[in-house]
Design an enzyme around this catalytic site. Structure first.
Site, PDB file in Angstrom:
ATOM      1  N   GLU A 130       0.823  -1.225   0.000  1.00  0.00           N
ATOM      2  CA  GLU A 130       0.000   0.000   0.000  1.00  0.00           C
ATOM      3  C   GLU A 130       0.850   1.265   0.000  1.00  0.00           C
ATOM      4  O   GLU A 130       0.470   2.292  -0.573  1.00  0.00           O
ATOM      5  CB  GLU A 130      -0.932  -0.001   1.225  1.00  0.00           C
ATOM      6  CG  GLU A 130      -1.899   1.154   1.294  1.00  0.00           C
ATOM      7  CD  GLU A 130      -2.850   1.224   0.099  1.00  0.00           C
ATOM      8  OE1 GLU A 130      -3.737   0.386  -0.004  1.00  0.00           O
ATOM      9  OE2 GLU A 130      -2.672   2.135  -0.741  1.00  0.00           O
ATOM     10  N   ILE A 137      -1.655   7.606   1.304  1.00  0.00           N
ATOM     11  CA  ILE A 137      -2.989   7.593   0.664  1.00  0.00           C
ATOM     12  C   ILE A 137      -3.380   6.169   0.307  1.00  0.00           C
ATOM     13  O   ILE A 137      -2.639   5.477  -0.395  1.00  0.00           O
ATOM     14  CB  ILE A 137      -2.984   8.446  -0.628  1.00  0.00           C
ATOM     15  CG1 ILE A 137      -2.547   9.876  -0.328  1.00  0.00           C
ATOM     16  CG2 ILE A 137      -4.346   8.418  -1.297  1.00  0.00           C
ATOM     17  CD1 ILE A 137      -2.360  10.736  -1.568  1.00  0.00           C
ATOM     18  N   GLY A 188      13.966  19.378   3.213  1.00  0.00           N
ATOM     19  CA  GLY A 188      13.923  17.918   3.241  1.00  0.00           C
ATOM     20  C   GLY A 188      12.882  17.321   2.308  1.00  0.00           C
ATOM     21  O   GLY A 188      12.647  16.117   2.311  1.00  0.00           O
ATOM     22  N   LYS A 206       5.582   4.825  -9.950  1.00  0.00           N
ATOM     23  CA  LYS A 206       4.247   4.733  -9.339  1.00  0.00           C
ATOM     24  C   LYS A 206       3.179   4.544 -10.419  1.00  0.00           C
ATOM     25  O   LYS A 206       2.219   3.802 -10.225  1.00  0.00           O
ATOM     26  CB  LYS A 206       3.971   5.979  -8.510  1.00  0.00           C
ATOM     27  CG  LYS A 206       4.884   6.048  -7.287  1.00  0.00           C
ATOM     28  CD  LYS A 206       4.867   7.433  -6.675  1.00  0.00           C
ATOM     29  CE  LYS A 206       5.811   7.523  -5.491  1.00  0.00           C
ATOM     30  NZ  LYS A 206       6.024   8.913  -5.061  1.00  0.00           N
ATOM     31  N   GLY A 332       6.677  11.003   3.694  1.00  0.00           N
ATOM     32  CA  GLY A 332       6.851  11.332   5.112  1.00  0.00           C
ATOM     33  C   GLY A 332       6.926  10.035   5.896  1.00  0.00           C
ATOM     34  O   GLY A 332       6.154   9.109   5.633  1.00  0.00           O
TER      35      GLY A 332
HETATM   36  P1  NAP Z   1      15.909   5.353   4.397  1.00  0.00           P
HETATM   37  O1  NAP Z   1      15.564   6.450   5.338  1.00  0.00           O
HETATM   38  O2  NAP Z   1      17.039   5.524   3.456  1.00  0.00           O
HETATM   39  O3  NAP Z   1      16.186   4.042   5.270  1.00  0.00           O
HETATM   40  C1  NAP Z   1      16.702   2.856   4.736  1.00  0.00           C
HETATM   41  C2  NAP Z   1      16.973   1.897   5.872  1.00  0.00           C
HETATM   42  O4  NAP Z   1      17.379   0.663   5.294  1.00  0.00           O
HETATM   43  C3  NAP Z   1      18.079   2.339   6.824  1.00  0.00           C
HETATM   44  O5  NAP Z   1      17.727   2.026   8.148  1.00  0.00           O
HETATM   45  C4  NAP Z   1      19.290   1.508   6.376  1.00  0.00           C
HETATM   46  O6  NAP Z   1      20.164   1.161   7.431  1.00  0.00           O
HETATM   47  C5  NAP Z   1      18.614   0.243   5.884  1.00  0.00           C
HETATM   48  N1  NAP Z   1      19.408  -0.427   4.854  1.00  0.00           N
HETATM   49  C6  NAP Z   1      19.718   0.044   3.632  1.00  0.00           C
HETATM   50  N2  NAP Z   1      20.487  -0.867   2.973  1.00  0.00           N
HETATM   51  C7  NAP Z   1      20.632  -1.907   3.803  1.00  0.00           C
HETATM   52  C8  NAP Z   1      21.307  -3.145   3.708  1.00  0.00           C
HETATM   53  N3  NAP Z   1      22.010  -3.475   2.622  1.00  0.00           N
HETATM   54  N4  NAP Z   1      21.261  -3.989   4.766  1.00  0.00           N
HETATM   55  C9  NAP Z   1      20.563  -3.666   5.894  1.00  0.00           C
HETATM   56  N5  NAP Z   1      19.891  -2.492   6.030  1.00  0.00           N
HETATM   57  C10 NAP Z   1      19.937  -1.632   5.003  1.00  0.00           C
HETATM   58  O7  NAP Z   1      14.640   4.940   3.501  1.00  0.00           O
HETATM   59  P2  NAP Z   1      13.109   5.353   3.743  1.00  0.00           P
HETATM   60  O8  NAP Z   1      12.897   6.762   3.338  1.00  0.00           O
HETATM   61  O9  NAP Z   1      12.674   4.914   5.080  1.00  0.00           O
HETATM   62  O10 NAP Z   1      12.393   4.466   2.616  1.00  0.00           O
HETATM   63  C11 NAP Z   1      12.206   3.080   2.767  1.00  0.00           C
HETATM   64  C12 NAP Z   1      11.330   2.577   1.628  1.00  0.00           C
HETATM   65  O11 NAP Z   1      10.070   3.213   1.706  1.00  0.00           O
HETATM   66  C13 NAP Z   1      11.877   2.878   0.224  1.00  0.00           C
HETATM   67  O12 NAP Z   1      11.580   1.818  -0.631  1.00  0.00           O
HETATM   68  C14 NAP Z   1      11.113   4.123  -0.177  1.00  0.00           C
HETATM   69  O13 NAP Z   1      10.979   4.244  -1.580  1.00  0.00           O
HETATM   70  C15 NAP Z   1       9.782   3.840   0.458  1.00  0.00           C
HETATM   71  N6  NAP Z   1       8.985   5.039   0.736  1.00  0.00           N
HETATM   72  C16 NAP Z   1       9.515   6.043   1.465  1.00  0.00           C
HETATM   73  C17 NAP Z   1       8.749   7.160   1.723  1.00  0.00           C
HETATM   74  C18 NAP Z   1       9.288   8.304   2.543  1.00  0.00           C
HETATM   75  O14 NAP Z   1       8.577   9.275   2.753  1.00  0.00           O
HETATM   76  N7  NAP Z   1      10.507   8.232   3.042  1.00  0.00           N
HETATM   77  C19 NAP Z   1       7.429   7.248   1.218  1.00  0.00           C
HETATM   78  C20 NAP Z   1       6.910   6.171   0.479  1.00  0.00           C
HETATM   79  C21 NAP Z   1       7.693   5.066   0.255  1.00  0.00           C
HETATM   80  P3  NAP Z   1      21.042   2.292   8.214  1.00  0.00           P
HETATM   81  O15 NAP Z   1      20.032   3.128   8.929  1.00  0.00           O
HETATM   82  O16 NAP Z   1      21.900   1.548   9.136  1.00  0.00           O
HETATM   83  O17 NAP Z   1      21.770   3.023   7.143  1.00  0.00           O
END
Ligand code: NAP
Length: 462
Positions: A130, A137, A188, A206, A332
């Protein structure tokens, strides 16, 4: 307190989204157990650096760098690492070890979705995603479940918050593209490298996910036509406003009729029986789809025009339901965590109830037409020499190119570099085929009467 069955939940990633998911799982554990009918035990969180500071206060003992061990024995695996690898390998491992999986990873699903869904089908597991399109959303479930009995005609989505923020600031405050990008980075909203957002790559991922669901067709990312917003300047924004429009980066997913000879760029129909092909022809005869991302003009009266700031909205036109709009935060950490937690509860309920997961519906397998075959209205802005006969020449070239004029507005402008009086023509067209339009614009540019093609923008939403 009810003694619920315990489900082991493994979290991969504790960044912006993952840290919020973990915190909410721990904080609302009892309530979520009542809703899911199972206790959701967070057994570990895999990250790269267990000692890195986190956005939420989480027990240090949950952290590990050993994602593979965490996956073994988990009932539900939540992938919030992002990127293609190792996320894909971990998701496949989780599926093959009998877990249901939750992911927000649009990049992975848009590029390797069929492989992941097939793996889940093989073992009867389910993939929940989702949060992969438009963040908080709810749009995946409405398309997949609520509208499963209807026929979606068109989706128009503002699915990238960064570009909406940029275009909105340019429209409402007259801000400059590069100034707003810098400001969005400081706040940000935009990454240090904003390419994925401003060039439309994120929105295209998307769009592929939404179109696949809406049209029951596998839509590969390469079949999505993509253009970004870097060419949109102050003038284009002002011209749009003057004509009663606003510019939005839109993901448009459209069902087209009478496209019998459309060449398919989607999945093949190999293996279908002739009978099945006959039935398909009766159900979908002549239909095809188009999936595209580009900046477009949308009338200020359209509901999508009032989507401001970094918000997202998805406007769905369905045959029986009519028009529906889904609006809210497209990104977010905590907002996206809401969608992930909903998926975790769904996964837990299914796990408790048993039975095989519901696979992706891609049987319609509609052909995907290239952009040249798409028909829309356009607004063409030209700078021409201000002398008698020029307008007639421009009109003649448009007519020869099968582009019919709906409106023309001419303004004389002061252009010191050219040394001749210059007029700016803003031409609104009736619906024209993209290929005809682009050939015609090339002919206008080479005609000798046009000093400059200022912009060519599609008009969507009417
Ligand atoms: P992020 O802040 O970059 O966090 C990524 C996390 O994954 C970090 O904790 C990182 O560890 C861990 N990680 C990355 N590579 C790894 C590996 N090889 N082994 C183990 N851990 C690993 O990403 P995010 O913004 O939360 O986004 C996560 C997902 O949600 C993505 O697919 C993104 O497209 C999706 N998404 C995000 C948002 C948003 O608003 N941020 C919205 C919709 C969808 P460390 O902390 O130790 O570096």
């Amino acid at each position: 307190m009810i003694d619920y069955r315990r489900l082991r939940v493994a979290l991969l990633g504790a960044g912006a989204v993952g840290s919020q998911v973990a915190a909410l799982l721990l904080k609302h554990g009892d309530e979520l157990a009542d809703r899911a009918g199972a206790a959701l035990e967070l057994v570990g969180i895999a990250v790269r650096d267990p000692d890195a500071p986190r956005e939420t206060d989480l027990p240090r003992e949950l952290f590990t760098t050993d994602a593979e061990s965490l996956i073994i024995g988990a009932d539900i695996v939540i992938e919030l690492m992002g990127g293609i690898e190792p996320a894909k390998t971990y998701l496949l491992q989780a599926i093959n070890s009998g877990a249901d999986v939750v992911t927000a990873n649009k990049a992975l699903l848009a590029t390797h979705g069929p492989e992941i869904f097939d793996a889940a089908d093989q073992v009867g597991a389910q993939v929940y995603y989702e949060a992969a399109a438009a963040g908080a959303i709810p749009i995946i479930r409405p398309l997949r479940d609520s509208l499963a009995g209807d026929r979606v005609r068109r989706i128009m989505g503002i699915v990238n918050g960064t570009t909406n923020y940029i275009l909105d600031r340019m429209d409402t405050e007259g801000a400059d593209f590069s100034d707003v990008v810098a400001e969005a980075q400081a706040l940000g909203y935009a990454e240090a490298d904003p390419t994925a957002d401003v060039e439309g790559y994120d929105a295209a991922q998307k769009a592929a996910i939404l179109a696949s669901l809406a049209f029951h067709t596998t839509v590969p990312l390469h079949a999505v036509h993509r253009e970004g917003i870097t060419s949109i300047d102050k003038f284009a924004i002002d011209a749009a406003r003057h004509a009663g429009y606003v510019i939005k980066l839109l993901a448009v997913c459209e069902r087209l009729e009478n496209e019998t000879d459309a060449s398919s760029t989607g999945a093949s129909r190999n293996g279908a029986s002739p009978l099945l092909d006959d039935r398909r022809a009766a159900a979908y005869g002549g239909e095809a789809i188009s999936v595209r991302v580009y900046p477009a003009l949308i009338h200020r009266d359209h509901p999508l025009a009032s989507v401001h700031g970094a918000n997202n909205a998805v406007f769905v036109e369905a045959e029986a339901a009519g028009n529906l709009m889904f609006y809210g935060a497209g990104a977010g950490g905590v907002q996206t965590a809401s969608a992930v937690l909903g998926d975790i509860v769904s996964a837990a309920r299914r796990h408790i109830a048993g039975g095989v997961g519901v696979g992706e519906s891609t049987r319609a397998n509609l052909p995907i037409v290239p952009i040249g075959r798409v028909t829309t209205r356009y607004q063409i802005t030209l700078e021409v020499e201000d002398r008698p006969g020029v307008l007639a020449t421009v009109a003649g070239i448009l007519s020869e190119g099968r582009v019919s004029i709906a409106t023309v507005e001419q303004t004389v402008i002061d252009h010191p570099d050219l040394g001749v009086p210059v007029a700016r023509l803003v031409i609104g067209t009736h619906k024209a085929r993209e290929q005809d339009l682009s050939d015609t614009v090339d002919r206008l540019a080479a005609s000798g009467v046009v000093e400059r093609v200022v912009s060519v923008l599609r008009v969507e939403g009417d």
